[in-house]
Design a protein around this motif. Structure first.
Motif, PDB file in Angstrom:
ATOM      1  N   ALA A 147      18.038   4.117   9.511  1.00 30.81           N
ATOM      2  CA  ALA A 147      18.975   3.309   9.290  1.00 30.81           C
ATOM      3  C   ALA A 147      19.061   2.010  10.272  1.00 30.81           C
ATOM      4  N   ASN A 148      18.974   2.264  11.506  1.00 36.98           N
ATOM      5  CA  ASN A 148      19.003   1.032  12.400  1.00 36.98           C
ATOM      6  C   ASN A 148      17.778   1.477  13.577  1.00 36.98           C
ATOM      7  N   ASP A 149      17.702   0.454  14.400  1.00 39.22           N
ATOM      8  CA  ASP A 149      16.911   0.986  15.474  1.00 39.22           C
ATOM      9  C   ASP A 149      17.525   1.750  16.835  1.00 39.22           C
ATOM     10  N   ASP A 150      16.837   2.434  17.580  1.00 38.20           N
ATOM     11  CA  ASP A 150      17.347   3.243  18.556  1.00 38.20           C
ATOM     12  C   ASP A 150      18.611   2.657  19.237  1.00 38.20           C
ATOM     13  N   GLU A 151      18.451   1.328  19.671  1.00 38.97           N
ATOM     14  CA  GLU A 151      19.433   0.974  20.601  1.00 38.97           C
ATOM     15  C   GLU A 151      20.723   0.645  19.696  1.00 38.97           C
ATOM     16  N   ILE A 152      20.753   0.202  18.548  1.00 43.03           N
ATOM     17  CA  ILE A 152      21.941   0.105  17.494  1.00 43.03           C
ATOM     18  C   ILE A 152      22.682   1.716  17.475  1.00 43.03           C
ATOM     19  N   ARG A 153      21.585   2.524  17.035  1.00 39.26           N
ATOM     20  CA  ARG A 153      22.180   3.980  16.666  1.00 39.26           C
ATOM     21  C   ARG A 153      23.149   4.363  18.025  1.00 39.26           C
ATOM     22  N   ARG A 154      22.320   4.079  19.146  1.00 35.84           N
ATOM     23  CA  ARG A 154      23.060   4.656  20.595  1.00 35.84           C
ATOM     24  C   ARG A 154      24.259   4.028  20.769  1.00 35.84           C
ATOM     25  N   ALA A 155      24.390   2.518  20.450  1.00 36.27           N
ATOM     26  CA  ALA A 155      25.528   1.797  20.643  1.00 36.27           C
ATOM     27  C   ALA A 155      26.645   2.241  19.693  1.00 36.27           C
ATOM     28  N   MET A 156      26.189   2.517  18.319  1.00 38.37           N
ATOM     29  CA  MET A 156      27.365   3.090  17.420  1.00 38.37           C
ATOM     30  C   MET A 156      27.953   4.614  18.002  1.00 38.37           C
TER      31      MET A 156
END
Length: 197
Positions: free
Chosen positions: A173-182
């Motif tokens: 759904a999103n890249d790793d950085e965005i998923r971690r931020a979420m």
């Protein structure tokens, strides 16, 4: 010359990992001991020797999954600052799940169907002891308040579990950085919700 041991811990681990992958991807009904043994270069006799049978293999799979997860949680260092510890426990939860999606599915995905794992419930509960301990420390220190340790722990676990489950369900759904931020934002929200203002 001694005969090599063929029914050893290494084979047991390989059988459990292969069984977890099969069950997670294809469901519990697809697990054939004959196919599992052939794929791992062994015999069904080895499976019966190591586990006792198909039902016992599935119970061992459940138990081993929670043991691995619990070990990862217990390896998180206790800093003395419950807020730091809770963030680290959440991060460890996510890291373990992303590394072990098949075991996570065995634990929480309902893939074992009607297999009776009631005798393993204590092991499953014990895996959350580090979380309960960190929350208990925060409550004792007066930095968390508003409910019992069990209720706060459960709500924290529910948020972390939900975030991880969504991430595993939608890995692209999103890249790793965005998923971690979420994930971090969600964890922070439940943490702040219980902090004494």
């Amino acid at each position: 010359m001694a005969r090599p041991r063929i029914h050893d811990a290494e084979l047991r681990t390989r059988l459990l990992e292969a069984a977890a992958e099969t069950v997670a991807h294809q469901g519990v009904d697809s697990l054939s001991l004959r196919k599992l043994a052939a794929a791992q270069g062994t015999s069904t006799t080895a499976i019966y020797s190591l586990f006792g049978g198909r039902a016992e293999l599935l119970v061992a799979l459940f138990s081993t999954s929670f043991a691995s997860f619990g070990d990862a949680q217990r390896r998180v260092p206790v800093s003395g600052d419950p807020e730091v510890d809770l963030r680290e426990l959440a991060a460890s939860y996510r890291d373990w799940a992303l590394r072990n999606p098949h075991l996570y599915a065995v634990m929480f995905g309902g893939v074992l169907g009607s297999v009776d794992v009631s005798e393993e419930a204590q092991r499953a509960s014990a895996a959350m002891d580090p979380l309960r301990s960190a929350v208990a420390s925060a409550v004792a220190a007066g930095t968390m308040a508003g409910a019992s340790v069990e209720l706060i722990s459960h709500s924290f676990w529910a948020i972390v579990h939900g975030l991880v489950s969504l991430e595993l369900a939608m890995p692209t759904a999103n890249d790793d950085e965005i998923r971690r931020a979420m994930f971090d934002a969600g964890t922070e929200s439940v943490l702040r919700g219980w902090m004494r203002q």
